[in-house]
Write a protein that holds these residues in place. Structure first.
Motif, PDB file in Angstrom:
ATOM      1  N   ASN A  68      33.108  43.302  39.459  1.00 20.61           N
ATOM      2  CA  ASN A  68      34.051  44.196  38.802  1.00 20.61           C
ATOM      3  C   ASN A  68      33.384  44.751  37.542  1.00 20.61           C
ATOM      4  N   ARG A  69      33.152  46.056  37.531  1.00 21.26           N
ATOM      5  CA  ARG A  69      32.463  46.687  36.398  1.00 21.26           C
ATOM      6  C   ARG A  69      33.160  46.407  35.069  1.00 21.26           C
ATOM      7  N   LYS A  70      34.456  46.211  35.132  1.00 19.86           N
ATOM      8  CA  LYS A  70      35.248  45.985  33.924  1.00 19.86           C
ATOM      9  C   LYS A  70      34.772  44.750  33.158  1.00 19.86           C
ATOM     10  N   TYR A  71      34.179  43.786  33.864  1.00 22.69           N
ATOM     11  CA  TYR A  71      33.770  42.536  33.220  1.00 22.69           C
ATOM     12  C   TYR A  71      32.254  42.361  33.178  1.00 22.69           C
TER      13      TYR A  71
ATOM     14  N   GLN B 232      42.126  41.559  46.740  1.00 26.84           N
ATOM     15  CA  GLN B 232      42.245  40.369  45.906  1.00 26.84           C
ATOM     16  C   GLN B 232      41.054  40.300  44.954  1.00 26.84           C
ATOM     17  N   GLY B 233      41.135  39.378  44.003  1.00 29.35           N
ATOM     18  CA  GLY B 233      40.061  39.219  43.041  1.00 29.35           C
ATOM     19  C   GLY B 233      39.698  37.763  42.839  1.00 29.35           C
ATOM     20  N   VAL B 234      38.424  37.530  42.541  1.00 29.48           N
ATOM     21  CA  VAL B 234      37.937  36.185  42.242  1.00 29.48           C
ATOM     22  C   VAL B 234      38.092  35.934  40.747  1.00 29.48           C
ATOM     23  N   HIS B 235      38.859  34.915  40.426  1.00 28.61           N
ATOM     24  CA  HIS B 235      39.118  34.537  39.034  1.00 28.61           C
ATOM     25  C   HIS B 235      38.560  33.144  38.763  1.00 28.61           C
ATOM     26  N   GLY B 236      38.543  32.752  37.496  1.00 30.46           N
ATOM     27  CA  GLY B 236      38.051  31.437  37.130  1.00 30.46           C
ATOM     28  C   GLY B 236      39.008  30.715  36.207  1.00 30.46           C
ATOM     29  N   ASN B 237      38.874  29.386  36.169  1.00 32.03           N
ATOM     30  CA  ASN B 237      39.724  28.580  35.300  1.00 32.03           C
ATOM     31  C   ASN B 237      39.139  28.558  33.880  1.00 32.03           C
ATOM     32  N   GLN B 238      39.653  27.670  33.044  1.00 39.46           N
ATOM     33  CA  GLN B 238      39.258  27.645  31.640  1.00 39.46           C
ATOM     34  C   GLN B 238      37.759  27.398  31.466  1.00 39.46           C
ATOM     35  N   LYS B 239      37.181  26.523  32.302  1.00 41.29           N
ATOM     36  CA  LYS B 239      35.746  26.255  32.206  1.00 41.29           C
ATOM     37  C   LYS B 239      34.929  27.518  32.473  1.00 41.29           C
ATOM     38  N   VAL B 240      35.352  28.274  33.487  1.00 43.69           N
ATOM     39  CA  VAL B 240      34.634  29.497  33.856  1.00 43.69           C
ATOM     40  C   VAL B 240      34.730  30.521  32.732  1.00 43.69           C
ATOM     41  N   TRP B 241      35.924  30.643  32.144  1.00 36.91           N
ATOM     42  CA  TRP B 241      36.095  31.612  31.059  1.00 36.91           C
ATOM     43  C   TRP B 241      35.311  31.191  29.816  1.00 36.91           C
ATOM     44  N   GLU B 242      35.227  29.892  29.588  1.00 37.67           N
ATOM     45  CA  GLU B 242      34.424  29.415  28.456  1.00 37.67           C
ATOM     46  C   GLU B 242      32.958  29.780  28.659  1.00 37.67           C
ATOM     47  N   TYR B 243      32.473  29.622  29.903  1.00 35.35           N
ATOM     48  CA  TYR B 243      31.096  30.011  30.201  1.00 35.35           C
ATOM     49  C   TYR B 243      30.916  31.516  30.018  1.00 35.35           C
ATOM     50  N   TYR B 244      31.883  32.300  30.477  1.00 31.61           N
ATOM     51  CA  TYR B 244      31.816  33.759  30.341  1.00 31.61           C
ATOM     52  C   TYR B 244      31.714  34.158  28.863  1.00 31.61           C
ATOM     53  N   GLU B 245      32.520  33.539  28.001  1.00 28.79           N
ATOM     54  CA  GLU B 245      32.493  33.851  26.582  1.00 28.79           C
ATOM     55  C   GLU B 245      31.169  33.433  25.937  1.00 28.79           C
TER      56      GLU B 245
ATOM     57  N   GLU C 232      42.448  43.976  39.420  1.00 32.33           N
ATOM     58  CA  GLU C 232      42.030  44.752  38.244  1.00 32.33           C
ATOM     59  C   GLU C 232      41.264  43.891  37.246  1.00 32.33           C
ATOM     60  N   ASN C 233      41.709  42.654  37.075  1.00 33.26           N
ATOM     61  CA  ASN C 233      41.185  41.792  36.017  1.00 33.26           C
ATOM     62  C   ASN C 233      40.526  40.550  36.596  1.00 33.26           C
ATOM     63  N   CYS C 234      39.493  40.750  37.389  1.00 32.98           N
ATOM     64  CA  CYS C 234      38.798  39.647  38.037  1.00 32.98           C
ATOM     65  C   CYS C 234      37.296  39.773  37.786  1.00 32.98           C
ATOM     66  N   PHE C 235      36.570  38.723  38.096  1.00 35.74           N
ATOM     67  CA  PHE C 235      35.112  38.788  37.996  1.00 35.74           C
ATOM     68  C   PHE C 235      34.525  39.588  39.157  1.00 35.74           C
ATOM     69  N   ASP C 236      34.996  39.275  40.362  1.00 38.91           N
ATOM     70  CA  ASP C 236      34.508  39.936  41.569  1.00 38.91           C
ATOM     71  C   ASP C 236      35.695  40.349  42.427  1.00 38.91           C
ATOM     72  N   PHE C 237      35.554  41.451  43.130  1.00 40.38           N
ATOM     73  CA  PHE C 237      36.558  41.853  44.099  1.00 40.38           C
ATOM     74  C   PHE C 237      36.359  41.066  45.384  1.00 40.38           C
ATOM     75  N   PHE C 238      37.467  40.704  46.021  1.00 40.05           N
ATOM     76  CA  PHE C 238      37.426  40.081  47.339  1.00 40.05           C
ATOM     77  C   PHE C 238      38.368  40.880  48.226  1.00 40.05           C
ATOM     78  N   TYR C 239      37.791  41.882  48.927  1.00 40.48           N
ATOM     79  CA  TYR C 239      38.583  42.814  49.708  1.00 40.48           C
ATOM     80  C   TYR C 239      38.430  42.518  51.195  1.00 40.48           C
ATOM     81  N   VAL C 240      39.543  42.534  51.894  1.00 44.04           N
ATOM     82  CA  VAL C 240      39.541  42.326  53.349  1.00 44.04           C
ATOM     83  C   VAL C 240      40.152  43.558  53.992  1.00 44.04           C
TER      84      VAL C 240
END
Length: 256
Positions: free
Chosen positions: A134-137, A168-181, A245-253
């Motif tokens: 997702n280009r947004k992130y 759909q979109g691939v999201h992450g939990n708190q650990k993933v967001w901490e790594y992203y930051e 809209e607000n995901c790391f990666d798109f997961f489209y089927v």
């Protein structure tokens, strides 16, 4: 041999969060696919073993002859084809039950032809499972990518050929967001020196090696400062939601 950070290693600790993020869609796909499956851009074979128990027939294609030879030896019951794509040369119309193509389309010059070819080789009712960033992130320009998409851009491209799509979109939990930051801060320390915004002005090919050097440096810095976080993230820390809209990666089927 030079190895790009674009191929996250399953063996390097510093690559672990990225490797797990790339592994996650395969875990989801293994719950969906069956029958005759084509993987476009199978790469190092990260997901072949994950998909194997779910499929009757598997064909993997990628533009790397040594890798295709190696995978053919590891999975003698499966078919691997060295192929520069698109087109999906010599693959028949209406043939596959599912297509899996993860983190590939962003590397394809003619993305419209890519989607059209996927539609062609799928059986009626067959499904295309596609992920991309997702280009947004995105934290910076990735010169290995021809382009990146926003949610609606990718959806509209696929709907040019496929009548229905589940976004759909691939999201992450708190650990993933901490790594992203942490990654964001690390990247900003490096890009602050790009006062002329050259990352968006220079040709992609001139930026690929500098990008890899900076990316590897960033991952190593995070590992040193937060080793536990980097090593502890697993694919289970990622999940799907309908928020594309607000995901790391798109997961489209998409369904033919």
């Amino acid at each position: 041999m030079y190895k790009t950070t674009e191929i996250a290693s399953s063996e390097l600790v510093s690559d672990n969060p990225v490797h797990q993020r790339l592994l996650f869609p395969y875990m989801e796909a293994a719950r969906i696919v069956h029958g005759n499956v084509l993987e476009i851009g199978c790469g190092t074979g990260r997901g072949v073993g994950v998909l194997a128990p779910s499929v009757t027939h598997y064909t993997g294609v990628d533009k790397n002859e040594p890798l295709m030879t190696k995978l053919s030896q590891e999975y003698p019951d499966f078919k691997f084809i060295d192929m520069f794509l698109p087109p999906l040369k010599d693959l028949p119309d209406n043939h596959f039950d599912f297509i899996v193509t993860f983190q590939v389309i962003e590397h394809i010059e003619n993305d419209d032809f890519f989607i059209r070819e996927a539609y062609r080789v799928l059986k009626p009712g067959g499904k295309l499972l596609l992920t991309t960033v997702n280009r947004k992130y995105s934290l910076t320009r990735n010169p290995w990518h021809v382009r990146e998409y926003l949610a609606s851009e990718l959806k509209n491209l696929i709907l040019k050929y496929f009548p229905t799509i589940d976004t759909q979109g691939v999201h992450g939990n708190q650990k993933v967001w901490e790594y992203y930051e942490q990654n964001k801060k690390s990247v900003e320390k490096i890009t602050r020196f790009d006062i002329f915004n050259l990352q968006y002005r220079l040709p992609r090919r001139l930026l690929q090696v500098p990008y890899d050097v900076a990316n590897r440096l960033s991952r190593n810095l995070i590992q040193k400062s937060a080793t536990g976080l980097v090593s502890d993230i697993t694919y289970k820390d990622y999940f799907l939601t309908n928020d594309a809209e607000n995901c790391f990666d798109f997961f489209y089927v998409a369904t033919k």
